[in-house]
Scaffold this active site. Structure first.
Site, PDB file in Angstrom:
ATOM      1  N   HIS A  37      89.660  53.348 -56.492  1.00 30.77           N
ATOM      2  CA  HIS A  37      89.106  54.540 -55.507  1.00 30.77           C
ATOM      3  C   HIS A  37      88.518  53.276 -54.637  1.00 30.77           C
ATOM      4  CE1 HIS A  37      89.783  56.454 -59.577  1.00 30.77           C
ATOM      5  NE2 HIS A  37      90.191  57.101 -58.391  1.00 30.77           N
ATOM      6  N   GLN A 155     103.597  60.389 -53.649  1.00 27.10           N
ATOM      7  CA  GLN A 155     102.284  61.897 -53.661  1.00 27.10           C
ATOM      8  C   GLN A 155     102.041  61.294 -51.883  1.00 27.10           C
ATOM      9  OE1 GLN A 155      98.322  62.784 -56.199  1.00 27.10           O
ATOM     10  NE2 GLN A 155      97.568  60.714 -54.838  1.00 27.10           N
TER      11      GLN A 155
HETATM   12  P1  AMP Z   1      93.355  59.905 -58.918  1.00 31.49           P
HETATM   13  O1  AMP Z   1      92.060  60.075 -59.296  1.00 31.49           O
HETATM   14  O2  AMP Z   1      94.075  59.141 -59.526  1.00 31.49           O
HETATM   15  O3  AMP Z   1      93.849  61.373 -58.620  1.00 31.49           O
HETATM   16  O4  AMP Z   1      93.279  58.686 -57.586  1.00 31.49           O
HETATM   17  C1  AMP Z   1      92.859  59.674 -56.563  1.00 31.49           C
HETATM   18  C2  AMP Z   1      92.847  57.926 -55.618  1.00 31.49           C
HETATM   19  O5  AMP Z   1      93.033  57.171 -55.439  1.00 31.49           O
HETATM   20  C3  AMP Z   1      94.478  58.098 -54.902  1.00 31.49           C
HETATM   21  O6  AMP Z   1      95.066  58.451 -53.723  1.00 31.49           O
HETATM   22  C4  AMP Z   1      95.464  56.798 -56.036  1.00 31.49           C
HETATM   23  O7  AMP Z   1      96.680  56.731 -55.733  1.00 31.49           O
HETATM   24  C5  AMP Z   1      94.062  56.431 -55.269  1.00 31.49           C
HETATM   25  N1  AMP Z   1      94.669  55.036 -56.467  1.00 31.49           N
HETATM   26  C6  AMP Z   1      94.380  55.414 -58.008  1.00 31.49           C
HETATM   27  N2  AMP Z   1      93.965  54.150 -58.126  1.00 31.49           N
HETATM   28  C7  AMP Z   1      95.028  53.430 -57.858  1.00 31.49           C
HETATM   29  C8  AMP Z   1      94.645  51.231 -57.489  1.00 31.49           C
HETATM   30  N3  AMP Z   1      94.764  51.020 -58.632  1.00 31.49           N
HETATM   31  N4  AMP Z   1      95.337  51.608 -56.242  1.00 31.49           N
HETATM   32  C9  AMP Z   1      94.819  51.587 -54.864  1.00 31.49           C
HETATM   33  N5  AMP Z   1      94.728  53.662 -54.845  1.00 31.49           N
HETATM   34  C10 AMP Z   1      94.487  54.248 -56.645  1.00 31.49           C
END
Ligand code: AMP
Length: 282
Positions: A37, A155
């Protein structure tokens, strides 16, 4: 960093930034923030003067038997991490702020086709929930730019389609996947894993790399996919899918198409934890 808990105060603050000529970026998250994030915040900063991160565990994107209730909620640590990584504002709305008529009665957004395959097939309604909440966040923040991780590749494509089809004046930026040293993609759900599972979970990334190597060597995708599923099952995973698709739209990678246009995607359960990851070939 300012924390806004409702749309009205956020809007008032953003109106001031906009009048000052700032470009505004939005990074939507469900909180429990990690370095994946934080990398999105850094990328957003490169595209905007004022970076807003939303932290909202969105009820409409979880199925009835999924982990909505136990999803980790750590707003205080999230606020500290965001501030440390140079985020300007945290938007921490309540459910009835984002869904004034309640989640059940909410106007929903459906992106046909893309929402129905892969994770959409395994998690019916999931991408409707994602498209619905992201549209609500876009309407509240009215960002110039929004950043999404490629970790959730499908997504990202759903959001790109949504923005293009509805002609929303928002630039969507995809961010690289941030991984642990083992190769495991960082995820809030990794903390459901015990130490042994966490070690085993690195096999997902290793399998993606193997799929890419096989594809670049010219092996037929169906054979690679079957072997990858087997490899995961042999290690105790229950794979939802292990597939090779066209990176542009997640359609089939036609015979004769350059492998560099493809990517591998895996979703697999390890114990009660569902993990996803992907690797582009080009
Ligand atoms: P989430 O909180 O899991 O809904 O993720 C929020 C955002 O962070 C989304 O756009 C995810 O794709 C991105 N994200 C989560 N984990 C990673 C990661 N390991 N690398 C890059 N982006 C991430």
């Amino acid at each position: 960093m300012d924390i806004f808990r409702d749309t009205a105060t956020l809007r008032a603050a953003l109106a001031g930034r906009r009048r000052a000529g700032d470009r505004i970026a939005l990074v939507p998250t469900m909180g429990n923030l990690h370095d994946g994030h934080h990398s999105l915040i850094a990328l957003a900063r490169r595209h905007a003067d004022f970076v807003v991160a939303s932290v909202f565990v969105n009820p409409t994107q979880f199925g009835p038997n999924e982990d909505f209730a136990r999803y980790p909620r750590t707003p205080d640590a999230d606020a500290r991490g965001l501030a440390q990584h140079g985020c300007d504002a945290m938007f921490l709305p309540a459910v009835d702020d984002l869904y004034p008529f309640g989640a059940e009665a909410a106007v929903r957004i459906h992106v046909p086709g893309l929402s129905d395959i892969l994770d959409g097939a395994s998690r019916p309604g999931h991408f409707d929930g994602v498209a619905t909440v992201v549209t609500r966040l876009f309407n509240r923040v009215q960002p110039d730019v929004a950043v999404f991780g490629r970790k959730d590749y499908q997504q990202l494509l759903v959001i790109e389609r949504l923005v293009e089809d509805l002609a929303l004046p928002i630039r969507i930026v995809g961010a690289p996947i941030v991984r642990e040293a083992s190769g495991l993609a960082m995820s809030s759900r990794n903390q459901y894993l015990d130490a042994a599972e966490r070690e085993r979970a690195a096999l997902i990334h290793a399998t993606l790399g193997w799929m890419r190597d096989q594809a670049l060597d010219g092996t037929e995708p169906v054979r690679i996919e079957a072997a990858a599923r087997q490899r995961l099952a042999d290690a105790g995973f229950v794979p939802d899918y292990a597939v090779i698709r066209r990176a542009a739209d997640l359609g089939p990678l036609e015979a004769g198409a350059p492998a560099a246009e493809g990517m591998a995607l895996i979703a697999a359960r390890l114990g009660s934890t569902r993990l996803i990851d992907n690797l582009r070939f080009g």
